[in-house]
Write an enzyme that holds these catalytic residues in place. Structure first.
Site, short mmCIF file in Angstrom:
data_model
loop_
_atom_site.label_atom_id
_atom_site.label_comp_id
_atom_site.label_asym_id
_atom_site.label_seq_id
_atom_site.Cartn_x
_atom_site.Cartn_y
_atom_site.Cartn_z
N LYS A 1 19.48 18.27 -11.96
CA LYS A 1 18.41 17.49 -11.93
C LYS A 1 18.29 16.22 -12.79
O LYS A 1 18.65 16.39 -13.87
CB LYS A 1 16.92 18.02 -11.66
CG LYS A 1 15.73 17.03 -11.40
CD LYS A 1 14.56 18.07 -11.52
CE LYS A 1 13.41 17.04 -10.91
NZ LYS A 1 13.01 15.99 -11.74
N SER B 1 16.02 18.63 -16.35
CA SER B 1 14.99 19.78 -16.32
C SER B 1 15.91 20.92 -16.70
O SER B 1 17.00 21.23 -16.92
CB SER B 1 15.00 20.25 -14.68
OG SER B 1 14.24 21.37 -14.44
N HIS C 1 1.02 -1.31 0.00
CA HIS C 1 0.07 0.04 0.07
C HIS C 1 0.94 1.24 0.07
O HIS C 1 0.31 2.40 0.31
CB HIS C 1 -0.98 -0.05 1.05
CG HIS C 1 -1.74 -1.22 1.33
ND1 HIS C 1 -3.03 -1.19 0.68
CD2 HIS C 1 -1.34 -2.36 1.91
CE1 HIS C 1 -3.56 -2.42 1.00
NE2 HIS C 1 -2.83 -3.06 1.66
#
Length: 473
Positions: free
Chosen positions: A333, A327, A197
């Protein structure tokens, strides 16, 4: 020299590009379907050439091409016909197949395109005039002998898709399965926290987690084999509606044998030609297996994307290779681009399967399905992009992944799910209370248990040994 020549078919005259190997019927279809700008996939064109080759071989061996019927061929013409088919199968004339995928639903336009190109090229090979109005090697009488589009076009789809699955798809799946199994073995001693979950669960080993992914790929290989097997029955021999009118009773069986020999695949004549002509259930079944493979690949790629998230504010339990800047605004990034590429491909294949299922269910009325060109192009696209994405994923992601053992270990010790191993000692209710208090105080399960002397130190140490939690005991 004029840019065009005039050709004639049963509907009259039509202008055709002067040097084109195709003729009037191809030209009409090319003009009728200015839809997508996408011609048939090359694999399907090549399969048409191979199917026509097999048909010519069978008709030659049965004495049909050189028999006493209308306009029999001599031996040189038969050999030229076979050579022309081979050239189409090899890709030499791909530029001579201009008709859009979204054409007549049986594929008649493309079948006649193949017939015209092969006939004209065969005439050229024997030194004849391929522009002459009377064709000594005729598109219908010779190239299409004993055939109908209704049985030969779906035969070509089966041959194209099966060849693509066998030659492209299955090897790529095997390679990815091997890489994942190798990572599972390398990382078998690295303990990490499990997640259900998306919430913390009991520990497992990173190698165990990846062994699950490897097994998913092994099962995908089996699904690929089932996808392949769904295509082995060939409709050839049924001609227009399954009765086999205008063909030799042995034509279908011998053609399947010839194609099996040429491809190394276990093609056989359809058991029932009325079923084989009317329905494309085999393609639907094949696509369903490809969809299941796509679901697996999406799941694996997405899990790896999550495991590589970070590097400081995510899980970062595995280190993905840096492939490109991520990015236009955030310097430094780096994104999980190979996972994302794979996931997009899988989404497309799942959508393609829906189109194929719809076409199989609604496109067939009585003795013919009229969605075949779309179905052929779509299933080939699924095979092609799954193969490409899997190969790229192996080369540029899976092979270079590294485990981040430190991050894995840190998460294990912090996890509240460590309390699960205390159930046999203190019971579920008290263990739940310990977990809640640990979360409230910010302490680990181990720290809280030590502070409160919940268990003797030696018992606690053994109970909270994370490695022991990764196996039954």
């Amino acid at each position: 020299m004029s840019e065009f020549r005039t050709e004639r078919d049963s509907m009259g005259e039509v202008r055709v590009p002067a040097q084109a190997y195709y003729g009037a019927q191809t030209q009409r279809a090319s003009e009728n379907f200015p839809v997508s700008g996408q011609p048939l996939p090359p694999e399907l064109i090549h399969a048409l050439g191979l199917v026509k080759f097999a048909a010519a071989v069978v008709n030659r061996d049965l004495g049909k091409l050189t028999g006493t019927g209308k306009n029999p061929l001599d031996d040189a013409q038969v050999e030229a016909l076979l050579s022309a088919c081979r050239e189409v199968a090899s890709g030499k004339f791909d530029d001579q197949f201009p008709i859009d995928v979204y054409q007549t639903g049986s594929g008649t336009s493309s079948n006649m395109n193949a017939n015209e190109v092969i006939a004209n090229r065969a005439i050229e090979i024997v030194g004849g005039d391929r522009f002459a109005p009377d064709k000594p090697i005729h598109p219908n009488d010779h190239v299409n002998m004993g055939q109908s589009t209704n049985d030969m076009f779906p035969t070509a789809i089966h041959v194209a898709a099966a060849s693509a699955i066998d030659g492209k798809r299955l090897p790529k799946l095997k390679r990815l399965a091997d890489v994942l199994a190798d990572k599972a073995q390398q990382w078998d001693k690295i303990i990490k926290i499990g997640r259900t979950h998306l919430a913390d669960a009991t520990p497992l080993r990173l190698g165990q987690e990846f062994s699950g992914y490897a097994r998913q790929l092994e099962l995908s290989i089996e699904r690929g084999k089932r996808a392949l097997a769904a295509l082995f029955e060939l409709p050839a021999g049924g001609t227009a509606v399954g009765t086999g009118i205008n063909t030799h009773p042995e034509f279908g069986g011998k053609l399947a044998q010839t194609l099996a020999k040429e491809t190394g695949l276990a093609f056989v004549e359809a058991e029932n030609h009325f079923e084989a002509n009317a329905n494309r259930d085999g393609l639907v079944e094949c696509s369903g297996q490809l969809r299941a493979i796509a679901v697996t690949l999406f799941s694996v790629a997405n899990n790896i994307r999550w495991l590589g998230s970070g590097p400081r504010c995510g899980f970062y339990e595995i280190k993905l290779p840096d492939r490109q800047p991520g990015s236009s605004i955030m310097p430094g990034k780096v994104n999980p681009v190979m996972c994302e590429s794979m996931m997009q491909v899988c989404a497309r294949v799942i959508g393609n399967d829906q189109a194929l299922a719809f076409a199989g269910a609604t496109g067939g009325n009585f003795e013919l399905n009229i969605m075949m060109p779309m179905m052929g192009a779509t299933i080939l696209e699924s095979v092609h992009i799954l193969s490409g994405a899997t190969g790229a994923f192996v080369d540029f992601c899976a092979l270079e992944m590294e485990a981040n053992a430190e991050a894995c270990q840190a998460a294990v010790e912090k996890s509240l799910a460590m309390v699960t191993s205390l159930n046999p000692h203190i019971g579920y209710e008290r263990a739940a209370a310990v977990a809640k208090e640990a979360f409230k105080t910010g302490k680990t399960i181990r720290e809280l248990c030590q502070d409160q002397k919940i268990l003797p130190d030696d018992v606690l140490e053994k109970a909270l040994d994370p490695y022991s939690m990764t196996e039954p005991h």
